[in-house]
Scaffold this active site. Structure first.
Site, PDB file in Angstrom:
ATOM      1  N   ASP A 292     -80.747 -87.295 -10.282  1.00 29.06           N
ATOM      2  CA  ASP A 292     -82.096 -86.992 -10.638  1.00 29.06           C
ATOM      3  C   ASP A 292     -82.683 -87.562 -11.901  1.00 29.06           C
ATOM      4  OD1 ASP A 292     -82.328 -85.150  -8.595  1.00 29.06           O
ATOM      5  OD2 ASP A 292     -80.999 -83.485  -9.469  1.00 29.06           O
TER       6      ASP A 292
ATOM      7  N   HIS B 137     -72.604 -83.952 -14.430  1.00 23.52           N
ATOM      8  CA  HIS B 137     -72.231 -83.477 -12.832  1.00 23.52           C
ATOM      9  C   HIS B 137     -71.103 -82.887 -12.890  1.00 23.52           C
ATOM     10  CE1 HIS B 137     -71.899 -83.926  -8.647  1.00 23.52           C
ATOM     11  NE2 HIS B 137     -73.156 -84.117  -8.563  1.00 23.52           N
TER      12      HIS B 137
HETATM   13  N1  ACO Z   1     -76.305 -81.992 -21.707  1.00 21.56           N
HETATM   14  C1  ACO Z   1     -75.632 -81.509 -22.708  1.00 21.56           C
HETATM   15  N2  ACO Z   1     -74.342 -80.970 -22.492  1.00 21.56           N
HETATM   16  C2  ACO Z   1     -73.828 -80.850 -21.378  1.00 21.56           C
HETATM   17  C3  ACO Z   1     -74.606 -81.372 -20.265  1.00 21.56           C
HETATM   18  C4  ACO Z   1     -75.874 -81.906 -20.530  1.00 21.56           C
HETATM   19  N3  ACO Z   1     -76.532 -82.383 -19.335  1.00 21.56           N
HETATM   20  N4  ACO Z   1     -74.004 -81.056 -19.030  1.00 21.56           N
HETATM   21  C5  ACO Z   1     -72.714 -80.581 -19.403  1.00 21.56           C
HETATM   22  N5  ACO Z   1     -72.678 -80.666 -20.721  1.00 21.56           N
HETATM   23  C6  ACO Z   1     -71.582 -79.952 -21.487  1.00 21.56           C
HETATM   24  C7  ACO Z   1     -71.329 -78.524 -21.344  1.00 21.56           C
HETATM   25  O1  ACO Z   1     -72.109 -77.827 -22.314  1.00 21.56           O
HETATM   26  C8  ACO Z   1     -70.014 -78.267 -21.632  1.00 21.56           C
HETATM   27  O2  ACO Z   1     -69.390 -78.492 -22.834  1.00 21.56           O
HETATM   28  P1  ACO Z   1     -68.328 -77.588 -23.381  1.00 21.56           P
HETATM   29  O3  ACO Z   1     -66.947 -78.088 -22.650  1.00 21.56           O
HETATM   30  O4  ACO Z   1     -68.181 -77.698 -24.990  1.00 21.56           O
HETATM   31  O5  ACO Z   1     -68.649 -76.426 -23.197  1.00 21.56           O
HETATM   32  C9  ACO Z   1     -69.524 -79.618 -20.906  1.00 21.56           C
HETATM   33  O6  ACO Z   1     -70.424 -80.576 -20.889  1.00 21.56           O
HETATM   34  C10 ACO Z   1     -68.965 -79.308 -19.287  1.00 21.56           C
HETATM   35  O7  ACO Z   1     -70.202 -78.799 -18.676  1.00 21.56           O
HETATM   36  P2  ACO Z   1     -70.235 -77.619 -17.633  1.00 21.56           P
HETATM   37  O8  ACO Z   1     -71.528 -76.924 -17.728  1.00 21.56           O
HETATM   38  O9  ACO Z   1     -69.050 -76.845 -17.974  1.00 21.56           O
HETATM   39  O10 ACO Z   1     -70.151 -78.432 -16.445  1.00 21.56           O
HETATM   40  P3  ACO Z   1     -70.403 -78.196 -15.127  1.00 21.56           P
HETATM   41  O11 ACO Z   1     -69.702 -78.965 -14.101  1.00 21.56           O
HETATM   42  O12 ACO Z   1     -70.456 -76.788 -14.816  1.00 21.56           O
HETATM   43  O13 ACO Z   1     -72.110 -78.440 -14.648  1.00 21.56           O
HETATM   44  C11 ACO Z   1     -74.185 -79.417 -14.652  1.00 21.56           C
HETATM   45  C12 ACO Z   1     -72.556 -79.618 -14.146  1.00 21.56           C
HETATM   46  C13 ACO Z   1     -74.690 -78.118 -13.980  1.00 21.56           C
HETATM   47  C14 ACO Z   1     -74.723 -80.584 -13.524  1.00 21.56           C
HETATM   48  C15 ACO Z   1     -74.322 -79.791 -15.820  1.00 21.56           C
HETATM   49  O14 ACO Z   1     -73.727 -81.107 -16.253  1.00 21.56           O
HETATM   50  C16 ACO Z   1     -75.851 -79.646 -16.213  1.00 21.56           C
HETATM   51  O15 ACO Z   1     -76.369 -78.743 -16.474  1.00 21.56           O
HETATM   52  N6  ACO Z   1     -76.515 -80.758 -16.312  1.00 21.56           N
HETATM   53  C17 ACO Z   1     -77.848 -80.842 -16.498  1.00 21.56           C
HETATM   54  C18 ACO Z   1     -78.744 -80.455 -15.177  1.00 21.56           C
HETATM   55  C19 ACO Z   1     -78.576 -81.622 -14.027  1.00 21.56           C
HETATM   56  O16 ACO Z   1     -78.920 -82.819 -14.433  1.00 21.56           O
HETATM   57  N7  ACO Z   1     -78.580 -81.059 -12.814  1.00 21.56           N
HETATM   58  C20 ACO Z   1     -78.295 -82.002 -11.698  1.00 21.56           C
HETATM   59  C21 ACO Z   1     -77.150 -81.946 -11.020  1.00 21.56           C
HETATM   60  S1  ACO Z   1     -77.134 -83.280  -9.832  1.00 21.56           S
HETATM   61  C22 ACO Z   1     -77.745 -82.527  -8.342  1.00 21.56           C
HETATM   62  O17 ACO Z   1     -77.944 -81.388  -8.284  1.00 21.56           O
HETATM   63  C23 ACO Z   1     -78.302 -83.388  -7.608  1.00 21.56           C
END
Ligand code: ACO
Length: 434
Positions: free
Chosen positions: A368, A311
């Site tokens: 979620d 998140h």
């Molecule tokens: N699985 C694997 N790796 C992940 C995940 C994941 N679910 N989420 C983040 N990471 C990693 C990224 O690859 C990144 O790694 P790096 O630093 O080596 O590049 C690091 O963790 C940070 O992730 P970002 O994408 O930069 O974080 P951001 O804050 O932009 O994204 C998000 C947050 C979009 C929710 C992301 O965690 C994600 O895509 N999760 C899966 C989708 C999800 O569950 N969304 C629901 C959000 S809650 C809602 O809307 C109600």
């Protein structure tokens, strides 16, 4: 940049040696903000923050999140308390008006909302223009946007009464629109809303009742539905809420703004994640396959991510996910269901939370992760999960939109950019282009 104890930051341009004072504005909780509104005028520079990771886009008194400790408050009340002790109408009133309603206020509020649950009959024809296999979110985008063509008498955003009527209409009509999108996709007749039922019961009734037999609403299912609505009601300046605010900042009518929010919510990184979690769990299929998917999630060359994990704000357990996990167990037990996906989800959570990759990156389950399993148990098809999120979030969108419109000196949202395209060049006639 250096901070003084008088509540300012001093920014120094190392090239010219010039210094600029930037005011610091404290909030009632959480980090204070550095006020950069005059930065461009003073320095000729913009700030650069794609994804708004460090940018406060507005002032708001609705929702507070402390992502490090996993805290979520609406108007000061914890989400855990609200989910356990109140109902969705209480929370809707709280978000819209700032306080939990008294008994009398609640009766009036419920009356005012239920009074608007029906849709203009002409809108039913709208649905027939869509293919039966259309994704219900596609239908939602169209029909919600279409509301402004039907309710002209509540589109003057400068008129307080019209703003209030539009708020009631959106809150009241969203479940009707959503249930009709579902009924259309399965080829069943639309159900008109029933104002003798609670908000959650009425939604379930419109979704699942058929004219051929009586529909009995299980109190367990109604309570679980109500809790899901509460858990998704608002979440500060997330992508869809920011979209609603940005659309509304130009003076667009509230129906159009909420349609923009619905579109933004649809993406798998936001509201589409609950649908994606269930698909992922089905794809994993068995506990033995979990390590393979964990490895894929960690592989930078593989676009796969563990859906329902991570998140932007929570770097700890999402408090909504905790309530949702509890609700998941309760619902399955009371409905006597044994969903192997719950067991699989819990095992996946356990393995991920003990893996250094997820620990170091502070990736915890978000709301979620478990909501899909509850929704499935309640009888919702996967394609309706995000729609349901939109129904619940409508009150948050409307409350945030209202807060923005009522703010003195409200301005159109207009970010700036770092331009990296070609510099100015001479026009090349068609015959001379190579
Ligand atoms: N699985 C694997 N790796 C992940 C995940 C994941 N679910 N989420 C983040 N990471 C990693 C990224 O690859 C990144 O790694 P790096 O630093 O080596 O590049 C690091 O963790 C940070 O992730 P970002 O994408 O930069 O974080 P951001 O804050 O932009 O994204 C998000 C947050 C979009 C929710 C992301 O965690 C994600 O895509 N999760 C899966 C989708 C999800 O569950 N969304 C629901 C959000 S809650 C809602 O809307 C109600």
């Amino acid at each position: 940049m250096s901070q003084s104890n008088t509540g300012t930051f001093t920014l120094t341009d190392n090239a010219s040696g010039e210094s600029f004072e930037l005011p610091v504005i404290p909030g009632s909780m959480g980090p204070s903000v550095i006020d950069v509104r005059k930065l461009y005028a003073q320095t000729g520079h913009f700030t650069y923050d794609p994804g708004f990771t460090s940018t406060g886009s507005c002032e708001s008194g609705l929702t507070f999140i402390d992502g490090d400790i996993g805290m979520l408050l609406h108007r000061g009340y914890s989400i855990e308390d609200l989910a356990e002790k109140s109902d969705f109408m209480d929370v809707a009133h709280l978000l819209l008006y700032g306080e939990l309603p008294t008994q009398k206020q609640k009766e009036k509020f419920v009356h005012d909302v239920t009074y608007h649950t029906m849709l203009h009959e002409q809108l039913a024809y709208f649905y027939r223009g869509f293919r039966r296999d259309a994704h219900p979110m596609a239908i939602m985008c169209g029909v919600v946007g279409g509301l402004s063509a039907f309710y002209h008498d509540s589109t003057d955003i400068q008129d307080e009464h019209q703003r209030m009527v539009a708020s009631f209409r959106l809150l009241a009509k969203m479940p009707t629109i959503a249930a009709m999108a579902y009924k259309y996709s399965v080829g069943q007749p639309f159900n008109y809303p029933r104002n003798d039922l609670s908000y959650a019961e009425n939604f379930l009734y419109m979704m699942f009742a058929v004219p051929a037999e009586e529909y009995v609403i299980s109190p367990t299912v109604a309570r679980a539905m109500d809790r899901i609505l509460i858990l998704h009601a608002d979440h500060e300046q997330n992508a869809s809420t920011s979209t609603v605010r940005l659309a509304g900042s130009s003076g667009a009518n509230p129906f159009a703004c909420i349609a923009a929010g619905v579109a933004s919510l649809w993406g798998p990184a936001h509201g589409g994640a609950n649908e994606a979690v269930l698909k992922m769990l089905e794809e994993i299929g068995h506990k033995d396959n979990i390590p393979e998917f964990i490895e894929r999630a960690k592989d930078k060359d593989d676009p796969f991510r563990l859906m329902g994990f991570g998140h932007r704000v929570y770097k700890n357990y999402d408090p909504r996910a905790k309530v949702m996990q509890k609700s998941c167990h309760e619902v399955l037990a009371e409905l006597n269901l044994d969903d192997p996906l719950l067991e699989l989800a819990m095992e996946l959570e356990k393995i991920a939370l003990s893996d250094p990759y997820f620990v170091e990156k502070k990736l915890f389950p978000n709301v979620d992760f478990y909501s899909g399993i509850v929704l499935k148990a309640l009888g919702f098809p996967t394609s309706m999960f995000t729609v349901l999120f939109a129904v619940a979030r409508t009150v948050g969108w409307v409350a945030q939109w209202k807060e923005m419109i009522e703010e003195p000196g409200q301005k159109i949202g207009r970010p700036r950019q770092l331009y990296t395209g070609p510099t100015q060049r001479d026009y090349v006639a068609l015959e001379k282009r190579s």
